[in-house]
Design a protein around this motif. Structure first.
Motif, PDB file in Angstrom:
ATOM      1  N   GLN A 183      35.638  22.223 -43.346  1.00 17.69           N
ATOM      2  CA  GLN A 183      34.460  23.065 -43.559  1.00 17.69           C
ATOM      3  C   GLN A 183      34.760  24.560 -43.537  1.00 17.69           C
ATOM      4  O   GLN A 183      34.055  25.358 -44.150  1.00 17.69           O
ATOM      5  N   ASP A 205      40.958  27.649 -33.414  1.00 14.60           N
ATOM      6  CA  ASP A 205      41.045  26.181 -33.473  1.00 14.60           C
ATOM      7  C   ASP A 205      41.961  25.753 -32.340  1.00 14.60           C
ATOM      8  O   ASP A 205      42.856  26.504 -31.936  1.00 14.60           O
ATOM      9  N   ASP A 211      26.286  16.784 -36.023  1.00 16.36           N
ATOM     10  CA  ASP A 211      25.457  16.118 -37.022  1.00 16.36           C
ATOM     11  C   ASP A 211      25.354  14.627 -36.727  1.00 16.36           C
ATOM     12  O   ASP A 211      25.116  13.826 -37.612  1.00 16.36           O
TER      13      ASP A 211
HETATM   14  N1  LIG Z   1      25.834  20.462 -40.565  1.00 17.30           N
HETATM   15  C1  LIG Z   1      26.276  19.902 -41.657  1.00 17.30           C
HETATM   16  O1  LIG Z   1      25.602  19.878 -42.690  1.00 17.30           O
HETATM   17  C2  LIG Z   1      27.657  19.334 -41.693  1.00 17.30           C
HETATM   18  C3  LIG Z   1      28.261  19.047 -42.943  1.00 17.30           C
HETATM   19  C4  LIG Z   1      29.582  18.619 -42.976  1.00 17.30           C
HETATM   20  C5  LIG Z   1      30.270  18.413 -41.780  1.00 17.30           C
HETATM   21  N2  LIG Z   1      29.631  18.631 -40.576  1.00 17.30           N
HETATM   22  C6  LIG Z   1      30.324  18.423 -39.308  1.00 17.30           C
HETATM   23  O2  LIG Z   1      31.139  19.574 -39.102  1.00 17.30           O
HETATM   24  C7  LIG Z   1      32.247  19.212 -38.262  1.00 17.30           C
HETATM   25  C8  LIG Z   1      33.516  19.732 -38.897  1.00 17.30           C
HETATM   26  O3  LIG Z   1      33.734  19.070 -40.130  1.00 17.30           O
HETATM   27  P1  LIG Z   1      35.156  19.197 -40.863  1.00 17.30           P
HETATM   28  O4  LIG Z   1      35.053  18.327 -42.055  1.00 17.30           O
HETATM   29  O5  LIG Z   1      35.527  20.621 -41.018  1.00 17.30           O
HETATM   30  O6  LIG Z   1      36.095  18.503 -39.766  1.00 17.30           O
HETATM   31  P2  LIG Z   1      37.673  18.591 -39.659  1.00 17.30           P
HETATM   32  O7  LIG Z   1      38.085  17.390 -38.870  1.00 17.30           O
HETATM   33  O8  LIG Z   1      38.283  18.814 -40.987  1.00 17.30           O
HETATM   34  O9  LIG Z   1      37.925  19.923 -38.790  1.00 17.30           O
HETATM   35  C9  LIG Z   1      37.536  20.046 -37.473  1.00 17.30           C
HETATM   36  C10 LIG Z   1      38.413  21.107 -36.843  1.00 17.30           C
HETATM   37  O10 LIG Z   1      37.919  21.348 -35.520  1.00 17.30           O
HETATM   38  C11 LIG Z   1      39.037  21.501 -34.665  1.00 17.30           C
HETATM   39  N3  LIG Z   1      38.610  21.207 -33.301  1.00 17.30           N
HETATM   40  C12 LIG Z   1      38.222  20.004 -32.821  1.00 17.30           C
HETATM   41  N4  LIG Z   1      37.906  20.123 -31.511  1.00 17.30           N
HETATM   42  C13 LIG Z   1      38.089  21.413 -31.194  1.00 17.30           C
HETATM   43  C14 LIG Z   1      37.941  22.153 -30.006  1.00 17.30           C
HETATM   44  N5  LIG Z   1      37.546  21.543 -28.880  1.00 17.30           N
HETATM   45  N6  LIG Z   1      38.226  23.488 -30.029  1.00 17.30           N
HETATM   46  C15 LIG Z   1      38.631  24.088 -31.166  1.00 17.30           C
HETATM   47  N7  LIG Z   1      38.798  23.434 -32.330  1.00 17.30           N
HETATM   48  C16 LIG Z   1      38.533  22.115 -32.337  1.00 17.30           C
HETATM   49  C17 LIG Z   1      40.065  20.530 -35.203  1.00 17.30           C
HETATM   50  O11 LIG Z   1      41.386  20.875 -34.767  1.00 17.30           O
HETATM   51  C18 LIG Z   1      39.870  20.682 -36.696  1.00 17.30           C
HETATM   52  O12 LIG Z   1      40.709  21.702 -37.245  1.00 17.30           O
HETATM   53  C19 LIG Z   1      32.178  17.706 -38.115  1.00 17.30           C
HETATM   54  O13 LIG Z   1      31.561  17.383 -36.879  1.00 17.30           O
HETATM   55  C20 LIG Z   1      31.292  17.265 -39.274  1.00 17.30           C
HETATM   56  O14 LIG Z   1      30.649  16.034 -39.003  1.00 17.30           O
HETATM   57  C21 LIG Z   1      28.358  19.099 -40.529  1.00 17.30           C
END
Ligand SMILES: NC(=O)c1ccc[n+]([C@@H]2O[C@H](COP(=O)([O-])OP(=O)(O)OC[C@H]3O[C@@H](n4cnc5c(N)ncnc54)[C@H](O)[C@@H]3O)[C@@H](O)[C@H]2O)c1
Length: 337
Positions: A157, A178, A235
């Motif tokens: 994202q 991160d 989410d």
């Molecule tokens: N609100 C929305 O409309 C929407 C849409 C898409 C995704 N999302 C949610 O957004 C989140 C991120 O999605 P993504 O596809 O980028 O996921 P992703 O797995 O590609 O990336 C998540 C990142 O967060 C980091 N991370 C995890 N725990 C952490 C912590 N405690 N401290 C710091 N960094 C941490 C990971 O190392 C990773 O780089 C997910 O929970 C997904 O479900 C929400």
């Protein structure tokens, strides 16, 4: 054909251009067609329509598969003369177990007058783009300063959050955090700025959280007065990223109350009794539509609790299909044959 002319009459130029056959768009075709500035405008218009009560959008339906560490979600929506459905999953172990992405989406755009399928397109990129766009729209309407953008969670994202904010605030400088420093460095290599700790990113003018965390990452003390936070990561039930004290002290706007109370940033604090529904100020869509007040003061900490709306997907799918028609891109099929 008579039915085509009738469809054109009902749905206007789009149905006429789409013609008899359904259009199929792959992810790489969507990538070539999608534009972030168009996405920001489309999502903003969708928020306005939703804020004015001009959409149909039941809450997401979740099907859980704990044995496969994942879930599937159905997200139908109707708005104006468009109707569609996104069918999307979250299987965080897919990359390790199956060499597949953790999120894969499919979009079906139909004619509301006849239910004729107009297009089927990959919705994986669509989801990421519309999510970035939603955060930027909220930032435009709720932030008071926009010099620095903190990104907490530098996965898929993150790039779309930065890209959408750069559309709206071209000079904004990125602070990326991160738990995996190489992920934060990748974002900085692409967009400039600096790698920092979570507290550094949380100290920015606009903060976007995008992790799958189930514990609070961003502490109350790290956030300055006047900050705007886009809480994007939560989410699904049990997910949270912000210190509940931020939800208590901040001015919280949700994208959709049924979704947010079930699966958004507020869900854990609500279920634990740390906040009540009265701690939620209102709907970001009503703010964007200009029918509810937004930020109450320059010092307030505003928070957008984003769960992701089906109307965001519909708005962007429509824009992408219109671009595909214009550029004559995509395989055309007649499913009735
Ligand atoms: N609100 C929305 O409309 C929407 C849409 C898409 C995704 N999302 C949610 O957004 C989140 C991120 O999605 P993504 O596809 O980028 O996921 P992703 O797995 O590609 O990336 C998540 C990142 O967060 C980091 N991370 C995890 N725990 C952490 C912590 N405690 N401290 C710091 N960094 C941490 C990971 O190392 C990773 O780089 C997910 O929970 C997904 O479900 C929400």
């Amino acid at each position: 054909m008579a039915w085509m002319r009738a469809a054109a009459g009902r749905c206007g130029i789009e149905a006429l251009l789409l013609g008899a056959r359904m259009r199929l768009l792959t992810q790489s075709q969507v990538r070539d067609l999608v534009r972030m500035d168009v996405a920001v405008s489309a999502v903003e218009a969708a928020f306005v329509a939703h804020g004015k009560g001009q959409t149909q959008m039941p809450p997401k339906v979740y099907l859980d598969f704990p044995q496969h560490h994942g879930d599937l979600r159905a997200m139908p929506a109707a708005m104006g003369d468009a109707v569609g459905l996104k069918w999307v999953n979250s299987h965080p172990k897919n990359p390790i177990l199956h060499n597949l992405p953790s999120v894969m989406g499919l979009y079906v755009l139909s004619d509301p007058a006849t239910a004729l399928p107009l297009a089927i397109l990959d919705a994986t990129l669509l989801t990421a783009v519309r999510t970035g766009a939603a955060a930027a729209v909220a930032s435009v309407h709720l932030s008071v300063r926009h010099r620095t953008l903190g990104i907490v969670g530098c996965g898929v994202q993150a790039d779309f959050l930065v890209e959408a904010h750069r559309v709206c605030f071209p000079e904004i400088q990125v602070v990326a955090a991160d738990r995996d420093p190489s992920a934060a460095q990748r974002v900085v290599d692409r967009w400039g700025g600096q790698v920092g700790a979570v507290g550094d990113a949380a100290g920015c003018d606009i903060v976007c959280t995008a992790t799958p965390s189930r514990t609070a990452l961003v502490g109350r003390d790290a956030v300055m007065p006047g900050t705007h936070i886009n809480a994007m990561g939560a989410d699904a039930e049990g997910k949270q990223e912000l210190d509940p004290a931020l939800l208590k002290d901040g001015v919280v706007f949700v994208d959709d109350w049924p979704q947010a109370s079930h699966s958004g940033e507020i869900n854990v604090a609500l279920h634990m009794g740390l906040i009540t529904p009265d701690d939620v100020t209102g709907s970001v869509c009503e703010v964007v539509a200009g029918i509810a007040p937004g930020r109450p003061s320059p010092e307030a900490i505003t928070i957008f609790d984003s769960t992701g709306l089906a109307i965001q997907d519909l708005a962007l799918a429509q824009a992408v299909v219109a671009a595909a028609v214009e550029a004559s891109v995509g395989l055309q099929l007649d499913l009735r044959q």
